[in-house]
Each structure stands twice: as C-alpha cells, then as structure tokens.
Write a protein that holds these residues in place. Structure first.
Motif, PDB file in Angstrom:
ATOM      1  N   THR A   4       0.888  -0.916  -0.034  1.00 27.60           N
ATOM      2  CA  THR A   4      -0.049   0.146  -0.096  1.00 27.60           C
ATOM      3  C   THR A   4       0.983   1.224   0.054  1.00 27.60           C
ATOM      4  OG1 THR A   4      -1.986  -1.271   1.169  1.00 27.60           O
ATOM      5  CG2 THR A   4      -1.805   1.394   1.354  1.00 27.60           C
ATOM      6  N   LEU A   5       2.050   1.027   0.849  1.00 21.46           N
ATOM      7  CA  LEU A   5       2.850   2.358   0.930  1.00 21.46           C
ATOM      8  C   LEU A   5       3.757   2.476   0.002  1.00 21.46           C
ATOM      9  CD1 LEU A   5       2.886   2.588   4.755  1.00 21.46           C
ATOM     10  CD2 LEU A   5       1.373   3.955   3.241  1.00 21.46           C
ATOM     11  N   GLY A   6       4.029   1.293  -0.627  1.00 22.18           N
ATOM     12  CA  GLY A   6       5.276   1.206  -1.445  1.00 22.18           C
ATOM     13  C   GLY A   6       6.831   1.362  -0.927  1.00 22.18           C
ATOM     14  N   ILE A   7       6.743   0.760   0.500  1.00 24.68           N
ATOM     15  CA  ILE A   7       7.994   0.991   1.173  1.00 24.68           C
ATOM     16  C   ILE A   7       8.904  -0.440   1.039  1.00 24.68           C
ATOM     17  CG2 ILE A   7       7.305   3.068   2.440  1.00 24.68           C
ATOM     18  CD1 ILE A   7       6.716   0.774   4.845  1.00 24.68           C
ATOM     19  N   GLU A   8      10.186  -0.368   1.674  1.00 22.49           N
ATOM     20  CA  GLU A   8      10.960  -1.683   1.582  1.00 22.49           C
ATOM     21  C   GLU A   8      10.665  -2.261   2.882  1.00 22.49           C
ATOM     22  OE1 GLU A   8      14.666  -0.666   0.781  1.00 22.49           O
ATOM     23  OE2 GLU A   8      14.488   0.453  -0.976  1.00 22.49           O
ATOM     24  N   GLU A   9      11.225  -3.351   2.885  1.00 25.49           N
ATOM     25  CA  GLU A   9      10.780  -3.952   4.279  1.00 25.49           C
ATOM     26  C   GLU A   9      11.619  -3.727   5.584  1.00 25.49           C
ATOM     27  OE1 GLU A   9      10.605  -8.800   5.962  1.00 25.49           O
ATOM     28  OE2 GLU A   9      10.790  -8.407   3.475  1.00 25.49           O
ATOM     29  N   ARG A  10      12.816  -2.914   5.071  1.00 22.26           N
ATOM     30  CA  ARG A  10      13.666  -2.514   6.201  1.00 22.26           C
ATOM     31  C   ARG A  10      13.047  -1.359   7.097  1.00 22.26           C
ATOM     32  NH1 ARG A  10      17.358   1.825   4.448  1.00 22.26           N
ATOM     33  NH2 ARG A  10      16.656   2.727   2.524  1.00 22.26           N
TER      34      ARG A  10
END
Length: 503
Positions: free
Chosen positions: A147-153
C-alpha cells in the motif's frame, strides 16, 4: 472585516448580535452594505452551529477562514494530511488493501506468498520478533508494504493483537520526510466497538503527574486512554522507539490514526510530549468525545485533525446523541400529518442538496406546538433526564486538535474507487488542458462547530478511511501541495505562521 485575516483576531467567531451592539447606526449600515456587496465571498464562509443551553436551542453564526496555498503553515497542514492519510489507510492491512485494489488485490498478495514459497524463504516462516500477533501468510505485513510502496527495512515493528482497549499498531520509517511513524488502527472488530462505547470520562490528574502535563480536573475517554496506555507500555517494554531513534537520531515523530486510532493517537501524543517535544499527531476523523475543553484546546499545539464533510464520528458524544434524541422526539410532536407522508414526500434523497424545509401545512412552528399527551410525556421525560444526569454525564468532551474540515462542493458523491474509464477520461481532460475541478473547500473549524450530529446521506461514507484519504489527495492536488517533500516548505516560515495562529 476581512475573512482572510483570521490571524488578526483572537477568535474566528463573529457574533452578529455583539457586532450590532458595539457599532453606531452609521457604522452598522456600512458593514451591512459591505456584506451585501461581497455576499458570495463572505457568506460562503459563514456557518450556523446549533448551541444547546438549558434546553433551549439557538444558532451561532461563525466565519471560517479557508486554508490558503500562500500560507506556509496551511500548505504543510494539508500536505502532511494528504501524505499520511494513506498511512492511516494502510493500518487496516489486507482488508482495506483488497477493497482499494478490487479484484487484483487478492491475486497480488497470493502471488507474493507463492513467490516466497518457491524461494524457500516465506516471510511468515522467518524470525518474526518485530511482528507480533495474527499475521497469517504475512498478508498484513505485505499489504502495508504494498500500500505504501516501502521496503521491508522500513517496517520496524507491528503488534497486530486486538482486544478490548488493545489497538493494533505499526511503527514505520518515512525516509523521504525523515519521520518515525506510529500508526494506530481504527475500529474494525467487535472488541474495537466495545472500546468505542467505553465512553465514561476518566480523570487525567494521575496521568498528568506521571507524564508531566497538567491534568487537574481534566477528563479523557476511558477506552482511548486505556488503549493509549497499552501502546505506550508495549513500545517501552520492547524498546521500539529507542532503537528507531538510535539509528535515525535526526528524525521526528509522527503519531497517526483514523477514527478510534485517531483518538488513541492524540492521547498517546499527550503522554509522550515531554519525551518528544517536536512530535505531531495526525488525526483523521477523530471521535468527538476525546478530551474536555481545556485539554482539547491545548492539544492544538501538537495535534492536527481532519474531518470530511458530514462525518458523524467527530460529532459523536453523549450530549450530541442526547440532543439528537430530543430533537427527533420534538419533531415527531410538531408534525401535523401522518408520519409516512413526511418520509414519502420529503425524505427521498436524489443528491447532496439540502433537504427542503418542511412546509407549514405539515409541521407546527416550534413556538406553537399544541398540547398533547405525547408532548406532555416528552417534556416530563426531558426534565427527568436532567435530574438523573450524574457528575460524569455532565462532563463535556470534544474533538481534539487543530481542526480543518473538507466541504464537498460537488453534488455527486462518487464514494467508490474510480474505474479505469474515469481515470482515462481524467487523463484526456488533463492532456487537453481543461480546467481542474475543485471538489472540496477546506476551512478551519472549531470543536464547538462539531457539537451536533448532521443527518445526511453521506454521514457514514464520509467516515470511510478511503474517502478521507481521497478527499485530502484531491484537495492537496488542487493547490499543488500533494506529495511534495515536507522539508521543501520553509521551516522558519511555518514556525512564524504557527506562532501567529497560537497567539
């Protein structure tokens, strides 16, 4: 009188009665002439709020200033609201992801799970010290990331446990704007509903002594206070924020929530302000019964609230429900004709236009309600209820923070995600250079203006988190502040504008 210069006045309320009492006849005639000459500009910003005192209802006129794209504080307020409303939406995890993605959402989440299985490294089989609670097939974590388009870190921690007065929350990193985010989910389960209706006000005296603020003779919604204590204690026990700020010492803190999550967020912000003085709480559709008046007024320094049109939740409180009950019963007593005729002729909504006033041949005037057994029983009931109100019920709690309200200016609701055809049409319109439609007017408002429930066809859908996020995006795009870097706005200019407003 300049409606665009709210900073020059101590209050944004203009009492027409006080105005007429303080001016000479000549000055009053000049003011009325000015109002008539600029009727469209002035009256578009005038709202009438119901004021209940001692059983009598009056209407209080207020003039509200629009958020201005030339004002740095207003730009930041709207920009952060548009940016982080999507984060509040992501807190509802896979359920909201499937809603917003429609048919492809389930396929996308399933594809991610299958790919990781083929790689023999499924996310839900890895060490999950940073993910607590129900996360079947890692769908909740995956949906937040997608949804946010962020990385797992950037997904630091999540506690998905849910119970009475226990709200799921997530801790994320926004590297673009250099923020640590605490995101608290709103109402989604039966347990959350019990937390919502645990409305009894709890005193803040002891809480204030523990967390370093003045809670003397102030009260807070019990369910939200208990949920905020749970989130605080859980983060402290797991050292989540300490670890996050050790790795990112220059970052600031944002606490974000929608609905119940917004109420918990602002209470948590009150508890953490001494430890993190620069924190901000972004409250989307917060409940209308979080703090008593003084604490709610003080929360304007660190909490920003966003209300969409006729959303019922920011107007919900013990007193607003009591007033609605009395108004409905009184209206029943005023109706002259059989009730089904009123619903058949006057209650069929075809648009968001205001309902026509009921004609005099259908209802009695408020001052001339005829005596009847029903009305006599109602009058006695109201007096009896006043006598039964205990000290707790007499405590009035209001919506927290500095509030902006988005008024829908188009008649059509369009409360579903746009289809590909609509998106295509919008792209063609933009390519042809057609004027962009401004669907929302954003005005500053006060908690007192949300003290009564507004019956509307959109009162429930305006609370839906997708609609709130979409409205803020449209409003931000209309003034070209959507998805800009927050640090692109001059911090000195923002501090100056914010200082003017507080003064």
């Amino acid at each position: 009188i300049d409606c665009d210069q709210r900073d020059k006045t101590e209050s944004n309320d203009l009492s027409l009665t006080q105005l007429s009492n303080n001016l000479t006849d000549k000055e009053l005639s000049e003011v009325l002439a000015m109002l008539n000459s600029q009727n469209d500009r002035i009256m578009s910003q005038v709202r009438f709020s119901e004021d209940h005192q001692d059983g009598a209802m009056t209407f209080r006129p207020t003039i509200r200033r629009k958020l201005s794209p030339e004002n740095a504080f207003d730009r930041q307020f709207l920009s952060e609201g548009a940016r982080y409303s999507r984060v509040a939406l992501a807190a509802y995890s896979w359920m909201m992801y499937l809603w917003t993605s429609r048919c492809i959402g389930c396929c996308e989440l399933s594809a991610v799970t299958l790919c990781e299985l083929c790689m023999c490294r499924p996310r839900y089989c890895r060490t999950r010290d940073h993910v607590i609670g129900d996360n079947l097939c890692a769908w909740k974590q995956t949906s937040v990331l997608k949804t946010l388009g962020i990385e797992e870190r950037d997904f630091l921690f999540a506690n998905f446990r849910n119970d009475v007065n226990v709200c799921p929350y997530t801790v994320l990193v926004d590297r673009r704007c250099r923020k640590i985010l605490i995101v608290i989910r709103g109402t989604l389960s039966f347990e959350d509903m019990i937390s919502d209706v645990t409305i009894n006000p709890d005193p803040l005296d002891d809480v204030g002594e523990e967390f370093g603020f003045d809670g003397t003779r102030e009260f807070c919604h019990r369910g939200m206070l208990e949920a905020a204590k749970y989130v605080y204690d859980d983060m402290e026990a797991r050292k989540v924020l300490r670890t996050a700020f050790e790795k990112n010492p220059e970052y600031n803190l944002r606490i974000i929530g929608h609905s119940l999550g917004a109420g918990v967020a602002v209470v948590l912000g009150l508890m953490m302000r001494k430890q993190y003085p620069l924190l901000k709480c972004l409250c989307f559709s917060p409940p209308g019964c979080v703090f008593t008046k003084r604490t709610a007024e003080e929360s304007k320094e660190y909490a920003w609230s966003y209300v969409l049109h006729n959303d019922i939740v920011p107007r919900l409180s013990y007193h607003s429900l009591s007033n609605l009950r009395n108004d409905v019963i009184e209206m029943v007593a005023r109706i002259k004709v059989p009730k089904h005729q009123v619903f058949a002729k006057k209650m069929r909504y075809r648009s968001e236009s205001k309902i026509e006033d009921l004609t005099s041949n259908m209802v009695h005037e408020k001052e001339s309600i005829p005596q009847s057994t029903f009305y006599d029983q109602f009058s006695r009931y109201v007096e009896l209820q006043k006598g039964r109100e205990n000290e707790v019920q007499q405590v009035r709690m209001v919506c927290p923070g500095k509030i902006c309200q988005l008024y829908r200016t188009s008649e059509k609701l369009s409360n579903v995600p746009c289809s590909s055809i609509i998106k295509c049409f919008k792209s063609v319109s933009a390519a042809c250079g057609l004027a962009r439609t401004h669907k929302y007017t954003v005005l500053w408002t006060e908690a007192e203006d949300l003290s009564d429930i507004c019956i509307s066809t959109s009162m429930m859908v305006d609370h839906f988190p997708y609609n709130v996020a979409r409205a803020l995006r449209v409003a931000a795009e209309s003034v070209d502040v959507f998805d800009i870097r927050i640090d692109e706005i001059s911090s000195n200019e923002v501090m100056q504008e914010g200082g003017k407003k507080r003064s």
